[in-house]
Scaffold this motif. Structure first.
Motif, PDB file in Angstrom:
ATOM      1  N   SER A 157      -1.896   5.190   3.805  1.00 53.22           N
ATOM      2  CA  SER A 157      -2.140   5.577   4.724  1.00 53.22           C
ATOM      3  C   SER A 157      -0.654   5.627   5.862  1.00 53.22           C
ATOM      4  O   SER A 157      -1.478   4.915   7.302  1.00 53.22           O
ATOM      5  CB  SER A 157      -3.273   4.086   5.216  1.00 53.22           C
ATOM      6  N   GLN A 158       0.022   4.895   5.493  1.00 54.96           N
ATOM      7  CA  GLN A 158       1.166   4.499   6.381  1.00 54.96           C
ATOM      8  C   GLN A 158       2.202   5.311   7.594  1.00 54.96           C
ATOM      9  O   GLN A 158       2.771   5.125   8.317  1.00 54.96           O
ATOM     10  CB  GLN A 158       2.489   2.731   5.930  1.00 54.96           C
ATOM     11  N   ASN A 159       2.584   6.405   6.913  1.00 51.92           N
ATOM     12  CA  ASN A 159       3.208   7.172   7.308  1.00 51.92           C
ATOM     13  C   ASN A 159       4.579   6.719   7.907  1.00 51.92           C
ATOM     14  O   ASN A 159       5.557   7.899   8.159  1.00 51.92           O
ATOM     15  CB  ASN A 159       2.575   8.643   8.444  1.00 51.92           C
ATOM     16  N   GLN A 160       5.352   6.776   6.095  1.00 49.84           N
ATOM     17  CA  GLN A 160       6.168   5.654   6.481  1.00 49.84           C
ATOM     18  C   GLN A 160       7.627   6.714   5.279  1.00 49.84           C
ATOM     19  O   GLN A 160       6.755   7.677   4.414  1.00 49.84           O
ATOM     20  CB  GLN A 160       6.320   4.748   5.973  1.00 49.84           C
ATOM     21  N   ILE A 161       8.502   6.325   6.083  1.00 48.02           N
ATOM     22  CA  ILE A 161      10.131   7.061   5.048  1.00 48.02           C
ATOM     23  C   ILE A 161      10.368   6.150   4.026  1.00 48.02           C
ATOM     24  O   ILE A 161      10.547   4.856   5.448  1.00 48.02           O
ATOM     25  CB  ILE A 161      10.461   7.546   5.982  1.00 48.02           C
ATOM     26  N   ILE A 162      10.908   5.776   3.119  1.00 53.59           N
ATOM     27  CA  ILE A 162      11.653   4.677   2.418  1.00 53.59           C
ATOM     28  C   ILE A 162      12.897   5.065   1.542  1.00 53.59           C
ATOM     29  O   ILE A 162      12.605   6.323   1.211  1.00 53.59           O
ATOM     30  CB  ILE A 162      10.527   4.163   1.033  1.00 53.59           C
ATOM     31  N   VAL A 163      13.912   4.281   2.028  1.00 50.98           N
ATOM     32  CA  VAL A 163      14.909   4.975   0.999  1.00 50.98           C
ATOM     33  C   VAL A 163      14.530   3.411   0.192  1.00 50.98           C
ATOM     34  O   VAL A 163      14.372   2.280   0.288  1.00 50.98           O
ATOM     35  CB  VAL A 163      15.954   4.386   1.557  1.00 50.98           C
ATOM     36  N   HIS A 206       6.595   8.745  12.461  1.00 50.24           N
ATOM     37  CA  HIS A 206       5.254   9.830  12.621  1.00 50.24           C
ATOM     38  C   HIS A 206       3.863   9.319  12.792  1.00 50.24           C
ATOM     39  O   HIS A 206       3.937   7.960  11.701  1.00 50.24           O
ATOM     40  CB  HIS A 206       5.675  10.884  11.671  1.00 50.24           C
ATOM     41  N   THR A 207       3.114  10.359  12.919  1.00 50.89           N
ATOM     42  CA  THR A 207       2.045   9.979  13.522  1.00 50.89           C
ATOM     43  C   THR A 207       1.036  10.419  12.934  1.00 50.89           C
ATOM     44  O   THR A 207       0.051  10.070  12.836  1.00 50.89           O
ATOM     45  CB  THR A 207       1.174  10.333  15.345  1.00 50.89           C
ATOM     46  N   TYR A 208       2.290  11.372  11.853  1.00 50.78           N
ATOM     47  CA  TYR A 208       0.717  12.458  11.205  1.00 50.78           C
ATOM     48  C   TYR A 208       1.448  11.619   9.795  1.00 50.78           C
ATOM     49  O   TYR A 208       2.714  11.722  10.189  1.00 50.78           O
ATOM     50  CB  TYR A 208       1.094  13.587  11.603  1.00 50.78           C
ATOM     51  N   ARG A 209       1.263  12.403   8.171  1.00 49.40           N
ATOM     52  CA  ARG A 209       1.223  12.306   6.971  1.00 49.40           C
ATOM     53  C   ARG A 209       3.215  12.600   7.170  1.00 49.40           C
ATOM     54  O   ARG A 209       3.599  14.068   7.471  1.00 49.40           O
ATOM     55  CB  ARG A 209       0.649  13.098   5.922  1.00 49.40           C
ATOM     56  N   ASP A 223       4.431   1.576  -7.267  1.00 52.20           N
ATOM     57  CA  ASP A 223       3.587   2.248  -6.723  1.00 52.20           C
ATOM     58  C   ASP A 223       3.900   1.812  -5.340  1.00 52.20           C
ATOM     59  O   ASP A 223       4.661   0.471  -4.889  1.00 52.20           O
ATOM     60  CB  ASP A 223       1.984   0.775  -7.044  1.00 52.20           C
ATOM     61  N   THR A 224       3.554   3.020  -4.500  1.00 51.83           N
ATOM     62  CA  THR A 224       4.593   3.075  -2.805  1.00 51.83           C
ATOM     63  C   THR A 224       3.397   2.248  -2.016  1.00 51.83           C
ATOM     64  O   THR A 224       3.270   1.926  -0.976  1.00 51.83           O
ATOM     65  CB  THR A 224       4.678   4.036  -3.032  1.00 51.83           C
ATOM     66  N   GLY A 225       1.890   2.435  -2.407  1.00 54.22           N
ATOM     67  CA  GLY A 225       0.650   2.276  -1.278  1.00 54.22           C
ATOM     68  C   GLY A 225       0.756   3.207  -0.455  1.00 54.22           C
ATOM     69  O   GLY A 225      -0.566   2.882   0.048  1.00 54.22           O
ATOM     70  N   SER A 226       0.681   4.782  -0.532  1.00 54.52           N
ATOM     71  CA  SER A 226       0.689   5.383  -0.107  1.00 54.52           C
ATOM     72  C   SER A 226       1.111   6.564  -0.569  1.00 54.52           C
ATOM     73  O   SER A 226       1.626   6.834  -1.351  1.00 54.52           O
ATOM     74  CB  SER A 226       1.518   5.634   1.475  1.00 54.52           C
ATOM     75  N   GLN A 227       0.187   8.287  -0.417  1.00 54.68           N
ATOM     76  CA  GLN A 227       0.229   8.837   0.079  1.00 54.68           C
ATOM     77  C   GLN A 227       1.873   9.391  -0.694  1.00 54.68           C
ATOM     78  O   GLN A 227       2.977   9.278   0.292  1.00 54.68           O
ATOM     79  CB  GLN A 227      -0.422  10.207   0.371  1.00 54.68           C
ATOM     80  N   VAL A 228       2.189   9.758  -1.224  1.00 57.64           N
ATOM     81  CA  VAL A 228       3.547  10.320  -2.059  1.00 57.64           C
ATOM     82  C   VAL A 228       4.087  11.817  -0.801  1.00 57.64           C
ATOM     83  O   VAL A 228       3.105  12.655  -2.335  1.00 57.64           O
ATOM     84  CB  VAL A 228       4.840  10.116  -3.064  1.00 57.64           C
ATOM     85  N   GLU A 230      20.195   7.043  -4.409  1.00 57.62           N
ATOM     86  CA  GLU A 230      19.905   6.308  -3.673  1.00 57.62           C
ATOM     87  C   GLU A 230      18.910   7.382  -3.548  1.00 57.62           C
ATOM     88  O   GLU A 230      19.470   8.597  -3.804  1.00 57.62           O
ATOM     89  CB  GLU A 230      19.859   5.509  -2.401  1.00 57.62           C
ATOM     90  N   LEU A 231      17.615   7.186  -3.996  1.00 53.05           N
ATOM     91  CA  LEU A 231      16.020   8.121  -2.816  1.00 53.05           C
ATOM     92  C   LEU A 231      15.385   8.129  -1.541  1.00 53.05           C
ATOM     93  O   LEU A 231      15.280   6.560  -1.767  1.00 53.05           O
ATOM     94  CB  LEU A 231      15.911   8.675  -4.121  1.00 53.05           C
ATOM     95  N   VAL A 232      15.455   8.878  -0.923  1.00 48.99           N
ATOM     96  CA  VAL A 232      14.300   8.896  -0.301  1.00 48.99           C
ATOM     97  C   VAL A 232      12.688   9.356  -0.307  1.00 48.99           C
ATOM     98  O   VAL A 232      12.544  10.019  -0.914  1.00 48.99           O
ATOM     99  CB  VAL A 232      15.091   9.540   0.895  1.00 48.99           C
ATOM    100  N   SER A 233      11.608   8.958   0.005  1.00 51.44           N
ATOM    101  CA  SER A 233      10.296   8.921  -0.145  1.00 51.44           C
ATOM    102  C   SER A 233       9.879   9.169   0.892  1.00 51.44           C
ATOM    103  O   SER A 233      10.085   8.586   2.581  1.00 51.44           O
ATOM    104  CB  SER A 233       9.627   8.584  -1.480  1.00 51.44           C
TER     105      SER A 233
END
Length: 523
Positions: free
Chosen positions: A446-452, A467-470, A422-427, A438-441
């Protein structure tokens, strides 16, 4: 200075050291060999006394002035004139006597060249107190000419460097947005033991006016020839990552819009899906349209190539296989999704096609099936993010939308669900590294983040924000080191997230997506 290699990091011997050696010492005894290991403790107990010919002097030397030879070399910088090479951290913190002559003037101010900043960081570590200030000075001074050449970015200028710095971007500007420690990627990367350093800021940010904020579109793709294709409104633009040249590939006119772009594996042909349901094939080298296929009834938001076979997913719920060698618009039609097809990826061996839909379904097809051979219904929101592992045959990752927020892993060979995070945000997107496991999502609400992520532990190596948008769009460079992300904030951001391939050649392309970096300007 475009290239900085590791062999530049060794400074020449200080003249002060040479003078001292010539005045008070003689060549070392044969016991000192190039293979002698460096010692950091006290001098070796196997001292040879002053050479026999020295005993013929009138008086024996005192212990303080006696020259002692050893079979060990113990380095010391206490006699080095660091100011001579502009390497002293600051005049106030230097314990050496003030040098005479021109050296004193060069050592009286912080180093202002990128080479000195890089060399000082390599010698003294990245935490030198004045590193940030001197690096910013170096960036600004070395780029002043380039900044004036490019001019002030305007909203109407495609792929110009962003002029404004986001509040959380900790870097200095040079004509665009460049992070100082990313100008020479890899120099400060930790290898072997310890975690790999991943910069938390993008090293380049480009304007992308009219980049749509639509979850179901796929508007960015990076070719094997290092060319980025971006759909902006009703046009497709190509951005060469080596030369920074921008080319307008096509304009669909006022009645249509770009909904998806996808490069063929060879990197010369680009597929474009449109809002009217058309699929166009373009020869990017000649900027010429080869053919148009009008088989879908609604917009085409997903494209995937398998050799000469192009698969397209549409809002009309169908997936079509187009063989660009055949005269027919399509050679096969796949039905099964109950809503828009928004994710589509062929496996690396081209034996399986994964599709995700707005019906929360993930399907797997073989090249000859018209019905899915595997159906996964665990996601509770739209499945746009799909990625096949390049390391393990049959390993598939998928991500769900706002109501789901999960990344799930599947073994399509054994038809098993492996794990869920569960990443906590829309994937919004997933991409696997070719160089490491490794992979990137990328994420939206709600956080507009990039996770490695590191697989299979799914431990977070880095969380990147800005980023300030999705973060709806994601592509990876041909060398597998750099990713580019796009969002409705109308920016493209470039991040160094993965290490270089182990079989890295020294004469690789010196450009983004290659293995070294040169400054490029968007004109």
């Amino acid at each position: 200075m475009d290239h900085h290699h590791h062999h530049h990091l060794t400074p020449p011997p200080s003249p002060m050291e040479n003078t001292a050696a010539g005045a008070s010492s003689k060549p070392p005894t044969p016991a000192s060999t190039p293979n002698s290991r460096l010692a950091s403790g006290a001098p070796s107990s196997r001292h040879s006394a002053t050479p026999s010919h020295a005993s013929t002097t009138a008086s024996a030397p005192t212990p303080a002035s006696r020259t002692v030879y050893s079979d060990r070399f113990i380095p010391s910088r206490t006699g080095s004139n660091l100011a001579l090479f502009d390497l002293a951290p600051s005049p106030s913190s230097s314990h050496d006597a003030a040098p005479s002559g021109p050296a004193s003037s060069s050592g009286s101010a912080p180093a202002t060249s990128p080479y000195c900043a890089l060399l000082r960081a390599a010698l003294f570590g990245p935490d030198t107190p004045d590193r940030v200030a001197s690096s910013a000075t170096a960036c600004s001074s070395s780029s002043s000419a380039g900044a004036s050449a490019v001019g002030t970015p305007a909203t109407g200028n495609i792929f110009r460097f962003k002029a404004e710095v986001p509040r959380n971007a900790k870097r200095a500007l040079f004509s665009g947005e460049e992070e100082e420690d990313a100008l020479f990627p890899g120099i400060f990367t930790t290898r072997g033991a310890g975690p790999r350093k991943i910069s938390r800021s993008p090293y380049k940010v480009l304007d992308a006016p009219a980049l749509q904020d639509d979850f179901y579109l796929n508007l960015v793709d990076w070719s094997s020839h290092n060319v980025l294709a971006v759909g902006l409104g009703n046009c497709v633009y190509l951005w060469n990552a080596c030369s920074s040249k921008v080319t307008k590939l096509c304009d669909l006119g006022v009645d249509d819009n770009v909904c998806s772009v996808g490069w063929a594996q060879r990197g010369t042909h680009l597929a474009v899906g449109t809002n009217q349901g058309k699929v166009q094939i373009w020869d990017a080298t000649r900027c010429k349209r080869i053919r148009t296929m009008e088989s879908h009834r609604m917009r085409v938001g997903a494209l995937a190539w398998s050799s000469s076979l192009l698969s397209s997913g549409s809002r009309d719920k169908s997936i079509l296989h187009h063989d660009i060698r055949a005269q027919e618009d399509y050679v096969s039609k796949l039905t099964g999704h109950k809503s828009e097809v928004c994710g589509l990826k062929w496996s690396y061996d081209n034996r399986q096609l994964a599709s995700g839909g707005n019906d929360n379904r993930l399907f797997v097809w073989n090249p000859h099936s018209v019905q899915p051979v595997l159906k996964y219904t665990e996601h509770t929101a739209a499945v746009k993010a799909i990625a096949w592992s390049p390391h393990l045959h049959g390993l598939l990752a998928s991500g769900g939308g706002t109501a789901d927020r999960c990344i799930r892993f599947w073994n399509t060979t054994t038809n098993t669900h492996l794990s869920c995070v569960d990443t906590g945000s829309q994937v919004c997107n997933l991409v696997w590294s070719k160089n490491v496991n490794e992979l990137v999502s990328t994420h939206g609400y709600s956080q507009n983040q990039i996770i490695v992520w590191r697989y299979p532990t799914m431990s977070k190596l880095a969380t990147l924000t800005g980023h300030t948008y999705r973060v709806l769009y994601l592509a990876i460079s041909p060398d597998g080191q750099t990713i580019v992300t796009g969002a409705g904030d109308e920016t493209l951001r470039f991040w160094n997230v993965f290490p270089s391939p182990k079989s890295q050649s020294s004469d690789s392309l010196s450009c983004i997506g290659g293995t070294s970096f040169v400054r490029s300007y968007i004109r």
